[in-house]
Design a protein around this motif. Structure first.
Motif, PDB file in Angstrom:
ATOM      1  N   ARG A 169      43.865  47.967  31.766  1.00 11.92           N
ATOM      2  CA  ARG A 169      43.351  47.089  32.828  1.00 11.92           C
ATOM      3  C   ARG A 169      42.273  46.165  32.267  1.00 11.92           C
ATOM      4  O   ARG A 169      42.265  44.961  32.540  1.00 11.92           O
ATOM      5  CB  ARG A 169      42.784  47.925  33.965  1.00 11.92           C
ATOM      6  N   GLY A 170      41.389  46.697  31.466  1.00 15.85           N
ATOM      7  CA  GLY A 170      40.324  45.888  30.871  1.00 15.85           C
ATOM      8  C   GLY A 170      40.870  44.796  29.971  1.00 15.85           C
ATOM      9  O   GLY A 170      40.401  43.649  30.021  1.00 15.85           O
ATOM     10  N   ARG A 171      41.878  45.137  29.172  1.00 13.67           N
ATOM     11  CA  ARG A 171      42.482  44.128  28.291  1.00 13.67           C
ATOM     12  C   ARG A 171      43.189  43.037  29.087  1.00 13.67           C
ATOM     13  O   ARG A 171      43.119  41.861  28.737  1.00 13.67           O
ATOM     14  CB  ARG A 171      43.437  44.780  27.306  1.00 13.67           C
ATOM     15  N   VAL A 172      43.853  43.418  30.168  1.00  9.81           N
ATOM     16  CA  VAL A 172      44.529  42.415  31.006  1.00  9.81           C
ATOM     17  C   VAL A 172      43.503  41.496  31.648  1.00  9.81           C
ATOM     18  O   VAL A 172      43.665  40.269  31.646  1.00  9.81           O
ATOM     19  CB  VAL A 172      45.418  43.087  32.081  1.00  9.81           C
ATOM     20  N   LEU A 173      42.437  42.062  32.179  1.00  3.01           N
ATOM     21  CA  LEU A 173      41.408  41.242  32.817  1.00  3.01           C
ATOM     22  C   LEU A 173      40.744  40.295  31.823  1.00  3.01           C
ATOM     23  O   LEU A 173      40.429  39.148  32.161  1.00  3.01           O
ATOM     24  CB  LEU A 173      40.367  42.122  33.507  1.00  3.01           C
TER      25      LEU A 173
ATOM     26  N   GLU B 272      45.718  40.114  43.080  1.00  2.00           N
ATOM     27  CA  GLU B 272      45.201  41.255  43.831  1.00  2.00           C
ATOM     28  C   GLU B 272      43.946  41.815  43.171  1.00  2.00           C
ATOM     29  O   GLU B 272      42.978  42.186  43.825  1.00  2.00           O
ATOM     30  CB  GLU B 272      46.279  42.354  43.871  1.00  2.00           C
ATOM     31  N   ARG B 273      43.955  41.886  41.842  1.00  2.00           N
ATOM     32  CA  ARG B 273      42.818  42.432  41.080  1.00  2.00           C
ATOM     33  C   ARG B 273      41.623  41.511  41.111  1.00  2.00           C
ATOM     34  O   ARG B 273      40.495  41.938  40.950  1.00  2.00           O
ATOM     35  CB  ARG B 273      43.234  42.700  39.628  1.00  2.00           C
ATOM     36  N   ARG B 274      41.845  40.217  41.275  1.00  6.30           N
ATOM     37  CA  ARG B 274      40.751  39.255  41.261  1.00  6.30           C
ATOM     38  C   ARG B 274      39.936  39.325  42.543  1.00  6.30           C
ATOM     39  O   ARG B 274      38.795  38.907  42.586  1.00  6.30           O
ATOM     40  CB  ARG B 274      41.295  37.838  41.075  1.00  6.30           C
ATOM     41  N   MET B 275      40.532  39.841  43.613  1.00  6.53           N
ATOM     42  CA  MET B 275      39.837  39.875  44.918  1.00  6.53           C
ATOM     43  C   MET B 275      38.892  41.002  45.027  1.00  6.53           C
ATOM     44  O   MET B 275      38.472  41.768  44.486  1.00  6.53           O
ATOM     45  CB  MET B 275      40.876  39.989  46.034  1.00  6.53           C
TER      46      MET B 275
END
Length: 70
Positions: free
Chosen positions: A25-29, A67-70
């Motif tokens: 998740r951290g790498r994707v963000l 979705e993760r940005r919200m």
């Protein structure tokens, strides 16, 4: 005693899996800007004509990122 050890082992595995998912998740963000650039230059009509499966996957990926940005 063996059951307790098995439960401890399972708990450690679950913790390791969760840490692995957090790493992903951290790498994707961290890659969000690069991903956004790709979405900005991709022609949706071209993708749709080339591969409906890729088109579906890209939309699902975009939705998940949003979705993760919200």
């Amino acid at each position: 005693m063996a059951a307790g050890a098995a439960i401890m082992f399972a708990g450690k595995l679950a913790g390791t899996a969760a840490e692995g998912l957090e790493d992903v998740r951290g790498r994707v963000l961290k890659s969000m800007k690069k991903v956004q650039v790709v979405f900005d230059i991709v022609d949706p009509e071209y993708i749709k004509k080339q591969s409906s499966a890729l088109d579906v996957w890209l939309w699902q990926f975009r939705d998940a990122v949003e979705e993760r940005r919200m």
